[in-house]
Design an enzyme around this catalytic site. Structure first.
Site, PDB file in Angstrom:
ATOM      1  N   GLN A  19      42.027  42.760  22.698  1.00  0.00           N
ATOM      2  CA  GLN A  19      42.858  43.743  21.991  1.00  0.00           C
ATOM      3  C   GLN A  19      42.711  43.501  20.492  1.00  0.00           C
ATOM      4  OE1 GLN A  19      46.993  42.964  22.544  1.00  0.00           O
ATOM      5  NE2 GLN A  19      47.639  45.066  22.218  1.00  0.00           N
ATOM      6  N   SER A  74      46.017  43.340  15.838  1.00  0.00           N
ATOM      7  CA  SER A  74      46.648  42.625  14.716  1.00  0.00           C
ATOM      8  C   SER A  74      45.642  42.260  13.636  1.00  0.00           C
ATOM      9  CB  SER A  74      47.304  41.333  15.216  1.00  0.00           C
ATOM     10  OG  SER A  74      48.235  41.605  16.220  1.00  0.00           O
ATOM     11  N   GLU A 130      51.889  46.618  27.709  1.00  0.00           N
ATOM     12  CA  GLU A 130      51.955  45.191  27.394  1.00  0.00           C
ATOM     13  C   GLU A 130      53.387  44.682  27.581  1.00  0.00           C
ATOM     14  OE1 GLU A 130      50.652  44.267  23.420  1.00  0.00           O
ATOM     15  OE2 GLU A 130      50.285  42.180  23.959  1.00  0.00           O
TER      16      GLU A 130
END
Ligand SMILES: Cc1cc2nc3c(=O)[nH]c(=O)nc-3n(C[C@H](O)[C@H](O)[C@H](O)COP(=O)(O)OP(=O)(O)OC[C@H]3O[C@@H](n4cnc5c(N)ncnc54)[C@H](O)[C@@H]3O)c2cc1C
Length: 420
Positions: A111, A114, A229
């Protein structure tokens, strides 16, 4: 299939396991059988490698797989996040390309959300995507990328329109990790492991056809990923459970599946889902060390048991809300907050039971080092998937109806905002 009762599902999956589970297979061979049967992703539509079952029936499938001593579908972010997101927003071509290798474990996902300046405030992503014919050129940096080292593909959020307001100029790419413009640098944690990494993009490339959900629609698509999530983590982190990791770089595909099943049955490495089993482990450890009469330990164990039960019921509420077509809703936020609380209790309980031995780690220490590892891993669950403070903000604003936090004008172009 959707009209089957839970008993019908149990009978079918039990019969199938009796014929199909074989510990002598490799992990890859087992996952191929599981994917062909539809039991790897029971809630997915039959057209896309699933069975079209509801979550209650899927829980029966998972239970039967466990009780047969078999391993479940591939663990990790492909099954938990990328698959459900592509099912919701992908084109048929994208579903055709990506879903099968997720379900049979041939490809692993990470993923790429961030960044150093975009964590809680995820819509501030600065990784830049610039159009070049049928492709996009990516430059920038991601951080805390779980499994980045072994991923074949990434769910990449990148800014495709800096002139648009910050939530409106982001796109969501299915991004190929193996290319010259990508550098993955592992980050070592205090557990001694390097579960995540920094990822740097230097003129990396991705095809325009790999945008999921449409150009500049990435925020909407990312919210599907984040909702899955939270729901997965709040229900014990076992959403993508199974314990074996997919992808050719993970090194598990050619291993004998019976050996992996034995390792998982013995406890294996501490995964978030291990915290859900924390009560049984801690109670057994207390008894083994002859400390079951200690009133303070008993009180903490009772608290842990109670919170686990509350967690189980909250997870059931999440499932019921999803089944009724309403979720995942606020129950997912409270479930995730509760998991953080349980994790902190487990963190403190292990050293309290073990005494000075709690400071030692490794498989040769009392309890096999599991309690110690849980203590070291404990800070993570209250950060990933949205920190505790962010969960509280969401509950405050969306459930309690409190005023929104002050923020920049939603119509200001991203390029005119102050960013760190
Ligand atoms: C184990 C682990 C695995 C992870 N895996 C991934 C991954 O695979 N992919 C990925 O993209 N990311 C991943 N992350 C990153 C994770 O999503 C971020 O760490 C998280 O969103 C917080 O962002 P940050 O670290 O930048 O902290 P910041 O957003 O800088 O927050 C710092 C502190 O300020 C608080 N804070 C921030 N904003 C507010 C606010 N508005 N109100 C109140 N308090 C606030 C936060 O709660 C926190 O305590 C992972 C993190 C961990 C710990």
């Amino acid at each position: 299939m959707a009209e089957m009762t839970l008993d019908d599902v149990r009978t079918e999956v039990r019969g199938w396991l009796g014929e199909s589970w074989d510990p002598e297979l490799t992990v890859a061979e087992w996952w191929t059988r599981l994917a062909d049967s539809g039991f790897a992703a029971p809630t997915w539509p039959e057209q896309w490698h699933g069975k079209g079952l509801d979550r209650g029936a899927a829980a029966v499938v998972a239970q039967e797989i466990r009780e047969a001593g078999a391993i479940g579908p591939p663990a990790g972010l492909g099954m938990l996040l990328a698959g459900p997101t592509i099912l919701t927003h992908g084109t048929d071509e994208q579903k055709d390309r990506y879903l099968r290798p997720i379900v049979d474990g041939q490809e692993a996902w990470c993923q790429l959300f961030s960044e150093p300046g975009a964590g809680s405030d995820l819509a501030s992503v600065q990784a830049k995507a610039e159009r070049d014919g049928d492709e996009w050129t990516i430059n920038g940096q991601k951080v805390w990328t779980s499994g980045g080292q072994s991923a074949d593909l990434g769910m990449l959020l990148a800014r495709t329109d800096p002139d648009a307001p910050k939530h409106k100029g982001i796109s969501y790419f299915a991004f190929p990790m193996d290319q010259p413009g990508v550098e993955v640098r592992p980050l070592r944690e205090m557990t001694g492991r390097a579960l995540f990494s920094e990822v740097f993009f230097d003129d990396a490339r991705v095809a325009d056809s790999e945008i999921i959900g449409g150009l500049n629609e990435g925020w909407l698509v990312a919210n599907t990923t984040l909702a899955n999530e939270r729901a997965g983590l709040g229900s014990g982190g076992g959403g993508a459970g199974g314990g074996a990791f997919p992808g050719t770089k993970g090194g598990m595909l050619e291993v004998r599946v019976g050996d992996v099943a034995d390792r998982i049955a013995r406890g294996g490495a501490v995964q978030p889902s291990a915290f859900g089993r924390g009560f049984d482990f801690m109670r057994e450890l207390t008894e083994k060390l002859g400390r079951a009469d200690d009133p303070l330990l008993r009180q903490r164990l009772a608290e842990l048991y109670t919170l686990n039960e509350v967690g189980r019921m909250t997870a059931a509420r999440v499932k019921a809300a999803v089944k009724a077509g309403k979720g995942p809703g606020p129950e997912a936020n409270t479930a995730k907050l509760l998991m953080s609380k349980v994790t902190r209790l487990v963190r403190d309980l292990g050293p309290a039971i073990l005494g000075p031995e709690g400071m030692l780690s490794g498989p040769d220490t009392t309890g096999g080092g599991v309690a110690q590892e849980m203590t070291l891993f404990a800070p993570a669950p209250s950060i990933y998937g949205g920190t505790d403070e962010i969960q509280k903000n969401i509950i405050g604003e969306r459930v309690l109806g409190l005023p929104k936090e002050p923020g920049p004008d939603k119509s200001t172009p991203f390029k005119d905002l102050r960013v760190s």
